[in-house]
Enzyme design. Structure first.
Site, PDB file in Angstrom:
ATOM      1  N   GLU A  41       0.832  -1.209   0.000  1.00  0.00           N
ATOM      2  CA  GLU A  41       0.000   0.000   0.000  1.00  0.00           C
ATOM      3  C   GLU A  41       0.863   1.255   0.000  1.00  0.00           C
ATOM      4  O   GLU A  41       0.527   2.252  -0.637  1.00  0.00           O
ATOM      5  CB  GLU A  41      -0.913   0.017   1.228  1.00  0.00           C
ATOM      6  CG  GLU A  41      -1.967  -1.065   1.238  1.00  0.00           C
ATOM      7  CD  GLU A  41      -2.780  -1.041   2.500  1.00  0.00           C
ATOM      8  OE1 GLU A  41      -3.943  -0.617   2.438  1.00  0.00           O
ATOM      9  OE2 GLU A  41      -2.248  -1.444   3.566  1.00  0.00           O
ATOM     10  N   LYS A 118     -11.667   4.552   1.417  1.00  0.00           N
ATOM     11  CA  LYS A 118     -10.565   3.756   0.880  1.00  0.00           C
ATOM     12  C   LYS A 118     -11.178   2.587   0.103  1.00  0.00           C
ATOM     13  O   LYS A 118     -11.242   1.457   0.587  1.00  0.00           O
ATOM     14  CB  LYS A 118      -9.679   3.268   2.032  1.00  0.00           C
ATOM     15  CG  LYS A 118      -8.423   2.568   1.606  1.00  0.00           C
ATOM     16  CD  LYS A 118      -7.573   2.205   2.825  1.00  0.00           C
ATOM     17  CE  LYS A 118      -6.310   1.485   2.411  1.00  0.00           C
ATOM     18  NZ  LYS A 118      -5.475   1.150   3.586  1.00  0.00           N
TER      19      LYS A 118
END
Length: 141
Positions: A41, A118
């Protein structure tokens, strides 16, 4: 700043922070950020979207029709984008907190509600979105 969530004290934010407060809302402020607990990420990045509600007295702006009497939501959107693409955080909660802190420091809002979305979170089941919402008030001085 108060740590209470809107659900804990009721949905009418204007009454929570004082009579006569108005709301400016900007939704879907998006950018690629590098936030998350996994190395991938932080390396690859992913889209984040922010919804923002600012609570302030907008009476003067309504009467004067003068941008200097209100909170410039264009500037706010740019500052939110800068936070999304800036410093990397492990948690979406920390990203939301930084945005709230910056808004309350830099703009004359009495309170702010920040939702960080997200939608590409690394979850192994089918889902549409993950979001965290925080509500913060300017501390009384």
């Amino acid at each position: 700043m108060s740590e209470k969530t809107p659900a804990a004290v009721g949905a009418d934010h204007g009454r929570r922070v004082g009579a006569g407060l108005d709301r400016i809302t900007v939704t879907g402020i998006g950018a690629v950020g590098y936030h998350g607990v996994f190395d991938q990420e932080k390396r690859v990045g992913q889209p984040f979207f922010v919804d923002l509600s600012l609570f302030a007295d907008l009476t003067a702006a309504g009467r004067s029709d003068d941008l200097r009497e209100t909170i410039n939501y264009g500037e706010i959107a740019e500052s939110v984008k800068d936070v999304i693409v800036g410093e990397s955080f492990n948690l979406v909660e920390a990203l939301a907190q930084r945005i709230a802190d910056d808004v309350l420091r830099d703009y004359p809002a009495r309170a702010v509600e920040v939702t960080v979305h997200k939608p590409k979170a690394p979850i192994e089941v089918t889902f549409a979105d993950v979001s965290v919402t925080i509500y913060r008030e300017r501390s009384c001085q």
